[in-house]
Every structure is written in structure tokens, then in C-alpha cells.
Design a protein around this motif. Sequence first.
Motif, PDB file in Angstrom:
ATOM      1  N   LEU A 192       0.832  -1.205   0.000  1.00  0.00           N
ATOM      2  CA  LEU A 192       0.000   0.000   0.000  1.00  0.00           C
ATOM      3  C   LEU A 192       0.868   1.257   0.000  1.00  0.00           C
ATOM      4  CD1 LEU A 192      -3.047  -0.698   2.348  1.00  0.00           C
ATOM      5  CD2 LEU A 192      -2.772  -1.124  -0.105  1.00  0.00           C
ATOM      6  N   ALA A 193       1.968   1.229   0.747  1.00  0.00           N
ATOM      7  CA  ALA A 193       2.861   2.390   0.769  1.00  0.00           C
ATOM      8  C   ALA A 193       3.422   2.658  -0.623  1.00  0.00           C
ATOM      9  CB  ALA A 193       4.002   2.140   1.757  1.00  0.00           C
ATOM     10  N   ALA A 194       3.776   1.580  -1.339  1.00  0.00           N
ATOM     11  CA  ALA A 194       4.342   1.735  -2.679  1.00  0.00           C
ATOM     12  C   ALA A 194       3.278   2.157  -3.688  1.00  0.00           C
ATOM     13  CB  ALA A 194       4.989   0.414  -3.116  1.00  0.00           C
ATOM     14  N   TYR A 195       2.093   1.569  -3.598  1.00  0.00           N
ATOM     15  CA  TYR A 195       1.060   1.827  -4.604  1.00  0.00           C
ATOM     16  C   TYR A 195       0.362   3.176  -4.399  1.00  0.00           C
ATOM     17  CZ  TYR A 195      -2.987   1.063  -7.625  1.00  0.00           C
ATOM     18  OH  TYR A 195      -3.940   1.184  -8.604  1.00  0.00           O
ATOM     19  N   LEU A 196       0.092   3.510  -3.141  1.00  0.00           N
ATOM     20  CA  LEU A 196      -0.636   4.752  -2.851  1.00  0.00           C
ATOM     21  C   LEU A 196       0.292   5.931  -2.584  1.00  0.00           C
ATOM     22  CD1 LEU A 196      -3.387   3.303  -0.469  1.00  0.00           C
ATOM     23  CD2 LEU A 196      -3.570   3.783  -2.922  1.00  0.00           C
ATOM     24  N   HIS A 197       1.619   5.667  -2.585  1.00  0.00           N
ATOM     25  CA  HIS A 197       2.611   6.706  -2.305  1.00  0.00           C
ATOM     26  C   HIS A 197       2.353   7.358  -0.945  1.00  0.00           C
ATOM     27  CE1 HIS A 197       4.013   6.337  -6.434  1.00  0.00           C
ATOM     28  NE2 HIS A 197       2.761   6.433  -6.839  1.00  0.00           N
ATOM     29  N   LYS A 198       2.017   6.512   0.024  1.00  0.00           N
ATOM     30  CA  LYS A 198       1.776   6.983   1.388  1.00  0.00           C
ATOM     31  C   LYS A 198       2.875   6.444   2.292  1.00  0.00           C
ATOM     32  CE  LYS A 198      -3.219   7.720   1.140  1.00  0.00           C
ATOM     33  NZ  LYS A 198      -4.539   7.464   1.775  1.00  0.00           N
ATOM     34  N   LYS A 199       3.829   7.301   2.608  1.00  0.00           N
ATOM     35  CA  LYS A 199       4.967   6.886   3.415  1.00  0.00           C
ATOM     36  C   LYS A 199       4.551   6.524   4.841  1.00  0.00           C
ATOM     37  CE  LYS A 199       8.316   7.271   0.415  1.00  0.00           C
ATOM     38  NZ  LYS A 199       7.506   7.557  -0.780  1.00  0.00           N
ATOM     39  N   LYS A 200       3.373   6.998   5.276  1.00  0.00           N
ATOM     40  CA  LYS A 200       2.948   6.684   6.639  1.00  0.00           C
ATOM     41  C   LYS A 200       2.796   5.172   6.826  1.00  0.00           C
ATOM     42  CE  LYS A 200      -2.100   6.982   5.996  1.00  0.00           C
ATOM     43  NZ  LYS A 200      -3.354   7.633   6.480  1.00  0.00           N
ATOM     44  N   TYR A 201       2.430   4.473   5.758  1.00  0.00           N
ATOM     45  CA  TYR A 201       2.302   3.022   5.867  1.00  0.00           C
ATOM     46  C   TYR A 201       3.670   2.357   6.029  1.00  0.00           C
ATOM     47  CZ  TYR A 201      -2.628   3.383   4.544  1.00  0.00           C
ATOM     48  OH  TYR A 201      -3.970   3.664   4.513  1.00  0.00           O
ATOM     49  N   LEU A 202       4.673   2.877   5.358  1.00  0.00           N
ATOM     50  CA  LEU A 202       6.020   2.345   5.520  1.00  0.00           C
ATOM     51  C   LEU A 202       6.547   2.661   6.914  1.00  0.00           C
ATOM     52  CD1 LEU A 202       8.542   0.971   4.396  1.00  0.00           C
ATOM     53  CD2 LEU A 202       9.252   3.202   3.485  1.00  0.00           C
ATOM     54  N   VAL A 203       6.262   3.860   7.391  1.00  0.00           N
ATOM     55  CA  VAL A 203       6.682   4.268   8.740  1.00  0.00           C
ATOM     56  C   VAL A 203       6.037   3.370   9.791  1.00  0.00           C
ATOM     57  CG1 VAL A 203       6.532   6.121  10.456  1.00  0.00           C
ATOM     58  CG2 VAL A 203       7.153   6.651   8.092  1.00  0.00           C
ATOM     59  N   LEU A 204       4.820   2.930   9.527  1.00  0.00           N
ATOM     60  CA  LEU A 204       4.140   2.024  10.447  1.00  0.00           C
ATOM     61  C   LEU A 204       4.697   0.609  10.341  1.00  0.00           C
ATOM     62  CD1 LEU A 204       1.831   1.563  12.482  1.00  0.00           C
ATOM     63  CD2 LEU A 204       0.316   1.143  10.538  1.00  0.00           C
ATOM     64  N   ALA A 205       5.075   0.190   9.137  1.00  0.00           N
ATOM     65  CA  ALA A 205       5.543  -1.187   8.926  1.00  0.00           C
ATOM     66  C   ALA A 205       6.942  -1.415   9.494  1.00  0.00           C
ATOM     67  CB  ALA A 205       5.529  -1.515   7.432  1.00  0.00           C
ATOM     68  N   LEU A 206       7.845  -0.464   9.307  1.00  0.00           N
ATOM     69  CA  LEU A 206       9.244  -0.667   9.693  1.00  0.00           C
ATOM     70  C   LEU A 206       9.442  -1.067  11.162  1.00  0.00           C
ATOM     71  CD1 LEU A 206      10.983   2.173   7.644  1.00  0.00           C
ATOM     72  CD2 LEU A 206      11.380  -0.284   7.405  1.00  0.00           C
ATOM     73  N   PRO A 207       8.795  -0.385  12.116  1.00  0.00           N
ATOM     74  CA  PRO A 207       9.022  -0.750  13.523  1.00  0.00           C
ATOM     75  C   PRO A 207       8.514  -2.147  13.891  1.00  0.00           C
ATOM     76  CG  PRO A 207       8.081   1.455  13.341  1.00  0.00           C
ATOM     77  CD  PRO A 207       7.951   0.815  12.001  1.00  0.00           C
ATOM     78  N   MET A 208       7.662  -2.728  13.059  1.00  0.00           N
ATOM     79  CA  MET A 208       7.173  -4.073  13.361  1.00  0.00           C
ATOM     80  C   MET A 208       8.317  -5.083  13.381  1.00  0.00           C
ATOM     81  SD  MET A 208       3.579  -4.279  11.239  1.00  0.00           S
ATOM     82  CE  MET A 208       2.260  -3.095  11.569  1.00  0.00           C
ATOM     83  N   GLY A 209       9.382  -4.780  12.637  1.00  0.00           N
ATOM     84  CA  GLY A 209      10.529  -5.673  12.632  1.00  0.00           C
ATOM     85  C   GLY A 209      11.264  -5.710  13.959  1.00  0.00           C
ATOM     86  N   LEU A 210      11.018  -4.726  14.810  1.00  0.00           N
ATOM     87  CA  LEU A 210      11.675  -4.695  16.111  1.00  0.00           C
ATOM     88  C   LEU A 210      11.245  -5.847  17.008  1.00  0.00           C
ATOM     89  CD1 LEU A 210      11.687  -0.880  16.966  1.00  0.00           C
ATOM     90  CD2 LEU A 210      13.668  -2.329  16.489  1.00  0.00           C
ATOM     91  N   VAL A 211      10.232  -6.585  16.582  1.00  0.00           N
ATOM     92  CA  VAL A 211       9.809  -7.741  17.373  1.00  0.00           C
ATOM     93  C   VAL A 211      10.970  -8.710  17.562  1.00  0.00           C
ATOM     94  CG1 VAL A 211       9.012  -9.088  15.377  1.00  0.00           C
ATOM     95  CG2 VAL A 211       7.987  -9.471  17.626  1.00  0.00           C
ATOM     96  N   ASP A 212      11.903  -8.740  16.620  1.00  0.00           N
ATOM     97  CA  ASP A 212      13.055  -9.647  16.741  1.00  0.00           C
ATOM     98  C   ASP A 212      14.040  -9.200  17.816  1.00  0.00           C
ATOM     99  OD1 ASP A 212      12.173 -11.504  14.992  1.00  0.00           O
ATOM    100  OD2 ASP A 212      13.501 -10.962  13.341  1.00  0.00           O
ATOM    101  N   ALA A 213      13.824  -8.009  18.380  1.00  0.00           N
ATOM    102  CA  ALA A 213      14.649  -7.573  19.501  1.00  0.00           C
ATOM    103  C   ALA A 213      14.383  -8.435  20.732  1.00  0.00           C
ATOM    104  CB  ALA A 213      14.378  -6.107  19.818  1.00  0.00           C
ATOM    105  N   THR A 245      -5.707   1.265   7.726  1.00  0.00           N
ATOM    106  CA  THR A 245      -5.940   1.150   6.278  1.00  0.00           C
ATOM    107  C   THR A 245      -7.420   1.094   5.929  1.00  0.00           C
ATOM    108  OG1 THR A 245      -5.758  -1.275   6.391  1.00  0.00           O
ATOM    109  CG2 THR A 245      -3.740  -0.037   5.898  1.00  0.00           C
ATOM    110  N   MET A 246      -8.270   1.218   6.934  1.00  0.00           N
ATOM    111  CA  MET A 246      -9.708   1.064   6.716  1.00  0.00           C
ATOM    112  C   MET A 246     -10.250   2.056   5.686  1.00  0.00           C
ATOM    113  SD  MET A 246     -12.734   1.091   9.589  1.00  0.00           S
ATOM    114  CE  MET A 246     -11.897  -0.215  10.489  1.00  0.00           C
ATOM    115  N   LYS A 247      -9.817   3.303   5.780  1.00  0.00           N
ATOM    116  CA  LYS A 247     -10.336   4.330   4.865  1.00  0.00           C
ATOM    117  C   LYS A 247      -9.957   4.030   3.423  1.00  0.00           C
ATOM    118  CE  LYS A 247     -10.427   9.323   4.113  1.00  0.00           C
ATOM    119  NZ  LYS A 247      -9.945  10.663   4.618  1.00  0.00           N
TER     120      LYS A 247
END
Length: 266
Positions: A192-213, A245-247
Amino acid sequence: MQNLDPVIFLGPVGYIAFSGFLVAYWHFRRRLGILVLFLSAVAYFASIAVKVVFQAFTYGWVQSTFGTVSVPTGLYFGAQTCILEVGLAYLVARVAVTRRAIDAGDAEGYGVSLAFWENGVLLGALPLLNLSVVYALIATNLLPPSLYQTVVTSEPSVFDPPSQLIFPVALGILERFSSFLLHFSWGYLCVLAAYLHKKKYLVLALPMGLVDALVPFAGEIPAWEFEAILFLIALGAAGLTWRVTMKDRSSGYGKELSPGPATTRS
């Protein structure tokens, strides 16, 4: 020689069955084509390969400097997942969107596919193959005693009786479900971040990787508590993804979805 108890196979078989079912469901009932499966494989295995190389050169220093169990060591693992797994998932999606190979309608399938390569292949099929080879060699008395002792020393838990294996196997399946929720969430958001050009989705996705901490702390608390914490984090990530992403979902992602090449459809 004592052989492995067949109960040990329930874990990887369960991971494969669970992941395979989801891929089949999205392929036949929703939307997941061969191209999306391939693109997710490129993103996932490229990230794993870079992780392996990076850790080969850096983990020794991190371990000697910060210890095996510490916050810096945890952040060391978490940052890799953020940058490599989530970051490469976005970059591959961005290239595919630019070339009009995928669109927002492929976001779910992309997330499901990322989860499949992690759970169904890396932690399912490969361990199952390894266990099957060891089981067959022991059963036919073809495993050298020295190699048998190495297996016993390095992985003593695989020789536990069924009564001791059932609970860890169940927790392993729960962990794979948590993994599915996380991979689905960041894969969905990356497309969605790539298709809609909404960086907020990428900003939300990136920290999810911190689960491996959390990885270095897995043995510091009871296994069921660790898996419960991991599940709650994954559930929260999935819920947050669905909410923010509901909207865009209700508006059809703001634009007409392109039909794309036939290889991206079921």
C-alpha cells in the motif's frame, strides 16, 4: 541409538500445512498469483542472505561487547529485521508497482507469501527434511556414532519423550501464527505504501521488525509467557494495520486497480 519420537515432526508439518493452506486459500478464493509469490520470495530470501552475511562479520563483536542477552543485542537483531526484511519487502514492492506488475489488490497476497516463505519453507520444510534424514539414518543404523553424539549434544530436546514434546510443539505453532500476523501486516503495508505513495504506511511497517529484539530474551522467562507476549504484539500489529488502512480499503484504494499481467492473478 535412541531415535527421534515422531511427535517432533508435528511442528514443521504443522507449519507447512498452516502456511500452505493460507497460500492456497488466497490463490483460489482471494488474490495471490505466481508473480506475487515469486516477488515475495526475492524480498524474503534476499533479506535472509544479507542477514547471514552481516551477522557472520558482526555478531561476534556484538556478543563480546554487549553479551548474548542484553538490550543492545536485542536491538541489533531487531534493526536487521526492520531494515532488511521490511525494507527489502518495500523496495521489491516499489519496483513491482512502478513496473505495473502488482497493485493494491495484491497487498494481502504479498503479506501471506512473505509469511509462507518464513514459516512454511525456512522453518517448516527445511527442518522437516533435516529431521527426516536424521530419523531415517538412526532407524537404519547408518548414522555414525560421532555424528549421533553431535546431534544429542547440540539438539538434546529432539530426543525428549512425547509428554515433553507436545507443549513445545504447541507453542511453536502459536509462534508461527504470530509470525504470520506480523509478516502479513508489514507485507500488506509495504504494498500500500508503494502503490498509494503513502509513506505513513512504511513508517508504520518498519518498527514491526523490532519484534526480533525479543529473540535474545526468549530463554529468560517461561516459554509460554514469551509466546504470549509475542502473540499480543503480533495481534496488535495486525489490528493496527487493519484499522489505519480502513479508509483506503473502503474507498477502493483511491483509484481503479490495474488489471496487471495474467501471471499475477489466480
